[in-house]
Design an enzyme around this catalytic site. Structure first.
Site, PDB file in Angstrom:
ATOM      1  N   PRO A 130       5.761   0.635   0.146  1.00  0.00           N
ATOM      2  CA  PRO A 130       5.455  -0.166   0.795  1.00  0.00           C
ATOM      3  C   PRO A 130       6.378  -1.557   0.976  1.00  0.00           C
ATOM      4  CG  PRO A 130       4.686  -1.043  -1.247  1.00  0.00           C
ATOM      5  CD  PRO A 130       5.968   0.021  -1.816  1.00  0.00           C
ATOM      6  N   ASN A 131       6.698  -1.653   2.645  1.00  0.00           N
ATOM      7  CA  ASN A 131       7.381  -2.502   3.463  1.00  0.00           C
ATOM      8  C   ASN A 131       8.922  -1.867   3.950  1.00  0.00           C
ATOM      9  OD1 ASN A 131       4.992  -4.503   4.490  1.00  0.00           O
ATOM     10  ND2 ASN A 131       5.205  -4.332   1.822  1.00  0.00           N
TER      11      ASN A 131
ATOM     12  N   ARG B 191      13.507  -6.083  10.584  1.00  0.00           N
ATOM     13  CA  ARG B 191      13.045  -8.249  10.066  1.00  0.00           C
ATOM     14  C   ARG B 191      14.156  -8.388   8.876  1.00  0.00           C
ATOM     15  NH1 ARG B 191       9.553 -10.349  13.349  1.00  0.00           N
ATOM     16  NH2 ARG B 191       9.612 -11.573  11.468  1.00  0.00           N
TER      17      ARG B 191
ATOM     18  N   TYR C  85      18.354  -8.053   4.349  1.00  0.00           N
ATOM     19  CA  TYR C  85      18.413  -6.472   3.691  1.00  0.00           C
ATOM     20  C   TYR C  85      19.400  -6.077   4.973  1.00  0.00           C
ATOM     21  CZ  TYR C  85      13.907  -7.742   1.590  1.00  0.00           C
ATOM     22  OH  TYR C  85      12.974  -8.083   1.165  1.00  0.00           O
TER      23      TYR C  85
ATOM     24  N   ASN D 282      12.986   3.863  -4.935  1.00  0.00           N
ATOM     25  CA  ASN D 282      11.998   2.403  -5.031  1.00  0.00           C
ATOM     26  C   ASN D 282      10.939   2.055  -4.743  1.00  0.00           C
ATOM     27  OD1 ASN D 282      12.879  -0.220  -3.838  1.00  0.00           O
ATOM     28  ND2 ASN D 282      14.266   0.066  -2.317  1.00  0.00           N
TER      29      ASN D 282
ATOM     30  N   ALA E  88       7.496  -3.390  -3.968  1.00  0.00           N
ATOM     31  CA  ALA E  88       6.196  -4.067  -4.682  1.00  0.00           C
ATOM     32  C   ALA E  88       5.540  -3.702  -5.504  1.00  0.00           C
ATOM     33  CB  ALA E  88       5.538  -4.575  -3.451  1.00  0.00           C
TER      34      ALA E  88
ATOM     35  N   GLU F 149      15.966   4.260 -10.782  1.00  0.00           N
ATOM     36  CA  GLU F 149      15.207   2.978 -10.079  1.00  0.00           C
ATOM     37  C   GLU F 149      16.115   2.502  -9.369  1.00  0.00           C
ATOM     38  OE1 GLU F 149      13.464   0.956 -13.159  1.00  0.00           O
ATOM     39  OE2 GLU F 149      12.920  -0.445 -11.329  1.00  0.00           O
TER      40      GLU F 149
ATOM     41  N   HIS G  71      16.785  -0.494  -6.673  1.00  0.00           N
ATOM     42  CA  HIS G  71      16.672  -1.572  -5.420  1.00  0.00           C
ATOM     43  C   HIS G  71      17.385  -1.980  -4.828  1.00  0.00           C
ATOM     44  CE1 HIS G  71      13.133  -1.684  -8.473  1.00  0.00           C
ATOM     45  NE2 HIS G  71      13.912  -2.322  -9.340  1.00  0.00           N
TER      46      HIS G  71
ATOM     47  N   ARG H 198      15.212 -13.470  -7.201  1.00  0.00           N
ATOM     48  CA  ARG H 198      13.910 -13.889  -5.975  1.00  0.00           C
ATOM     49  C   ARG H 198      12.639 -15.110  -6.915  1.00  0.00           C
ATOM     50  NH1 ARG H 198      12.623  -8.915  -2.999  1.00  0.00           N
ATOM     51  NH2 ARG H 198      11.248 -11.151  -1.466  1.00  0.00           N
TER      52      ARG H 198
END
Lengths: 149, 149, 149, 149, 149, 149, 149, 149, 149, 149, 149, 149
Positions: free
Chosen positions: K16-17, K24, K29, K80, K83, K104, K106, K113
């Site tokens: 998601p996102n 953004r 990023y 990835n 969330a 996996e 990220h 974070r």
């Protein structure tokens, strides 16, 4: 103990018990010895234009000093602190002194092992983490470092 | 530093501050010095048909290397990691490389002391634990090891 | 139920389910039955000059009463409270009434088992703990007790 | 085991190891034996118009059954579950069956002792708690019960 | 105490305070007594071809011994350890000795009650768990057991 | 604010919001006002040969100073710190200065209320605790104090 | 998607990844596919006089909407929320809207698996829980539901 | 390594990475190097009548041995264990052997940093702690030590 | 209550029960009264060129207001909040309003006392902390403040 | 201190350090002083038909008494307990005495601040909470209160 | 939605996102969009002899189904979960069905974070983890996958 | 699905099960349906000069996409994520992409409900929170938003 070169240099630091790699429990850690891995990294470093130095120690204090010694002499660190990953504030403090890229590598998947291995004292202060790929992980780290430097 | 013998050998490893044994706080730890204990273990070893080697270190890294050095050269370990009992993943990792019996010994009753001493990093990977019997505990461990080997 | 002798006496108390020893799961607990162990302890006691009495119970209250009954009649206790090790404040309270040596024994390595077995309610009030040596552990405890009495 | 009377009756239940009261550690628990306490309670009960019955057990299951037996036969309970205070869900469940006043008594100040004694399994389901007054606590409880019934 | 039969037998074990079932708090536990439930299970067992034995105890040690007694004599256990569900390592250890199906039953929904009732000491070692259906839960368990045996 | 007498004196200290007693929520706290309770304690004190002084405050600092003021002037304290029971280190520190008996009283059963009320900052340093008996608890405390002084 | 009937209807809701049942890991989950299970439940429903509807979804939001859609149209729910058992407040909130019996089913014994599977978000709001019986668990649930409706 | 004097001597021990002081991150730790600090302490010691010795190490084992070496040779220790503050039981054990004043110093305010830095393994066994004053902290410690010796 | 001066001023704030200093428990806190300490600080302040004001309160709100009153009138604070160290967010909030140096002082070694005293609500927002030196700690703080202002 | 009116009245209570509002840290809390806010609330109250009274205190005990004083005299409370939000059981107890609407207001977003500010002692007993809107939050609360009364 | 190829295929799944990548917060990023990354992976796949498919979803259920759809059709997964890394048991369960390598990835260093991002629900069941290298991480993963397949 | 307007627009997003508002449990949530609330907000928006759009979804992924869709099209968000408040990192991540004001609303007082509802995944990243006022909360939020935009 730690030699220096006049060109772009990367220091690879291996933590405690990694000197036994390939000699015990090959079904877990593979048959490559640490010497094999170090030779492979030097070769790959050559192809990527990096002068790769390697160092292994079983002593927390020596790991601290190896990190301190990179300052002013190297442009990147690949570090597998092994057991000290989970317990050493001193290694963390030494890495906090460094201002070039540092990559953390773990041979095995630390999340499949005892809970105290799930916590790394350095993950939040390194550039990136590569974990679970065996000796291949060092080579992925070297490629990544070549792009970051 | 660590001598080897051609016959069945047992390594006794003493951790940090045990070199002060018998010199400070005799009401807690007794008046036997570490040298007294080591001599007693060599004698008892002789009677049990075991060649007993002993080693003391204040350094985590040296304890790791002493354990590594037993591989292929010894048939058993008696270890009192003292302070490193509670903090050292590196000592645990070294002991994971060993495939002969290992016995963990503590002089004092660690459950009567600070809570951080109640947790051992190695108890779940050793053959057995003997705790609270003072210097006698090493001798019990040697008898147990004689039966296990 | 608990017999007494006119000479120096040691009481060995076995907790719940130990009456099944040697009858189930021999690969974990060995093939010795509790009767075998008790006979061996009586023999070793004889050689060490100790009159060894033994008692097994599956009932917390009976274990409490067996401990109370040693007061004034015995000079030492070896106790393997088995499951009650981890749950019984009543057994702890009974042992707090005793002022001669008490040794805690566990057959298996309790640190390799479920987390609730890592905590003993009595370790901090006994003279010493021996864990992980199987039936041998009782014999080590008897030797230790012979020195402590 | 538990006798009943034809008039208003109060049951006083004492838990494990309280049968040793006055025989061990008088500096902590005083020199009054349980028999002394029980006689004193019967006398005071007489003056307050209450028929006081007393019972001591080292067995959790017997404490459960003693509580069950009060139903229909008694009008109040004073209970000092001793060690079972901190561990017994079964005693709690038995007390949940009762619909007359129950008072919890502790001889010593349980908040000065080990942390596991700070938690009572029954405090939230009894009428009131009296703790730290030694044998006097039972007499205060009896006075309180006389007012509550 | 525990009778045995020469054909396929199932033991139903009820824990502390279940002997009061139907006599207190019918709005929570219903009006069926334990005797009613046991008769119903014997009848249903007959229809399913199972010889159903039942046993109730308020004593942890007796529950342990009832489980031990099934070995070699029964082919399945239905157990509602009531309060001992949450506190007894001894009952767990006894069930670990058994190698035929065991089903855990709870009358009420333990997740609606106090937090200490949310944890069962045996759920991870039984074949299955049925909870919240009142006396019906035993009958569902018997049907399930008939299929598992 | 706090008056002193020339004979044996007991100070009763009531904490915040207890001035509202009997005025709000009578179904929980009863209909007795704090004035009623204080009068009752003075009367009972007279019969027990004690000069009872009483004081209520909503201020933590004033409670500290009321305790300090008893030193040299009183022979016992009964204290219901109400909300400050659970939060005040300052009240604890003041009570640590006192060397005569102190009894802690709570009107309601604090174990039936929110979890933060289960912890008292003073229970481990007082002579005894009486909880759950409503206004009667003060009178039980006064009787206990009469025996302790 | 969700069909309705004019007679008494039961909705069986299967959560994420249950559509793969019987296709992967048969040694754990058995060889029955979800289609097999659903057909078996429809048959058993017929014998018990219930109209059984079934639905599988991998989407939390769809599970919420399937539960909402039962209101006014069904008389009971059997739900195996699979992964959403442990994470979904939304499914819990949907079930809180329902006022007829809901039974929670788990194929495997969730207490033998990772700790995060030991916690269900819905156990405290359903009528009952059946866990560990494989596909048989759904059939037991249907029998229980037939009695509850 | 550690020199001794025939008059009253104070040992100042600096932990890992403090050898880099003044060379990195001057905005946090100031521009004074460790050599500057040590010279300043020797000067101040001279004025206070103390012979100040200084020692820095990155090795836990060497810190242990430096502490052991003070016994019989020094009258006070000022120690900034840096990273080992938070992880070393061995340093704690060495300090437990010492019976003259020990003062713990931290340059930065450890409570503003990561949570694992809030816990010191030695604070409860030293004479006093001075934290957050930068290099000034050592000088305050020396003044305090001059009064304590 | 709090007087102001026209030159550089330092406010020393003492928390609850410190007014009893020197009057109770001299073996712990020494025989110096708070008045002695305050006079000593004024003298030392004079030698260091600082106008030292002192204030003691048992009231959290008054401590808050004393801190607020320093704004615009003082150049530094030395604060020993005593019991409020561990509980007062209000004192923390008042100190957050101040932009000159604040030093936290504790007379005794708070790490040797109850666990709730190990946590300070203000340590992370002050310039530095001095703990365990008794009344000497205030004087060390004044010297430190003299350098910081 | 707290004046009363003969018509419908709302009490606005401001906690410790809010008297400094607008005087310090305007970038966080804005430039409005507490007087500005109070005047604005009185104006808005007038438009909404409410008689708004305001009160600020730095003292927990005074906040308790201000709340007690509303009983019988006011019809609603808006309270921003500031630091006491997180620590005061006494304020909670006072609010429990009130049976008209109470609204909790926080100027800043308490979830962006230290973890100890995330917990409110009163949120579960008030009518509603408004947090993060600065001084505007009071005005939203007054509008909400106007609808609730 | 998910296309398949007849040769060796690798599925790259973005959570998601991640569809907002490059649009953004480029300072965190980077400026590469997800389309840029996907094109780069297809190109690199071509050079490594791998047919790379890519898929992005904001829906947990769709991620589950995308993983299920790889079974029988693909030879490796790079995932990835964004969330869902930290919250989804359903994604974990889907990956447990797969028996070829899963990596996996990220983008950012999740250990810098919020604490809830430090825990991954899948790290212990994947072949390896690469974290903190931005978009480069995908390319390292593809190289690693090329060696693992 | 989500319509846009050419003037200043506010998006109101309602989470799972809010579509049932007014249809179930009116004593808790009131009799207003979501349609009633949305109409009221549009009206109030009109009076405040805001174009109010509304959207309800039971799907986490759809909530993520609704938030993404506001970027560039709206000037403010009012969000009641209902169950996703407590579990959704994905919704948090979507809100992190937004740079205009966001207000979090809860109908009921979440602090009076189950502990897992006390934690919001978004409170620390929104402009403000309004909780416990029922449908009125949305209207307060709209007024607040009108001032913030």
């Amino acid at each position: 103990m730690i030699q220096e070169s006049s060109e772009a240099v990367v220091m690879v630091i291996h933590g405690p018990n990694l000197n036994m790699l390939g000699k015990r429990e090959p079904e877990i850690y593979g048959r490559e010895t640490l010497e094999d891995i170090d030779r492979g990294l030097e070769d790959l470093g050559g192809r990527l234009g990096l002068d790769v130095k390697t160092y292994q120690t079983n002593h927390e204090g020596c790991m601290v000093e190896a990190i301190q010694a990179t300052i002013g002499n190297h442009q990147g660190i690949i570090i597998n602190p092994a057991a000290y990953t989970h317990t050493s504030v001193a290694v963390r403090d030494a890495l906090l002194l460094v201002d070039f890229p540092v990559i953390e590598v773990h041979l095995s998947n630390i999340y499949r092992r005892e809970p105290f291995r799930h916590k790394s004292m350095i993950s939040d202060i390194v550039s990136g983490v590569i974990s679970g790929f065996g000796a291949k992980g060092y080579r992925l780290a070297l490629r990544a470092l070549a792009e970051l430097i």
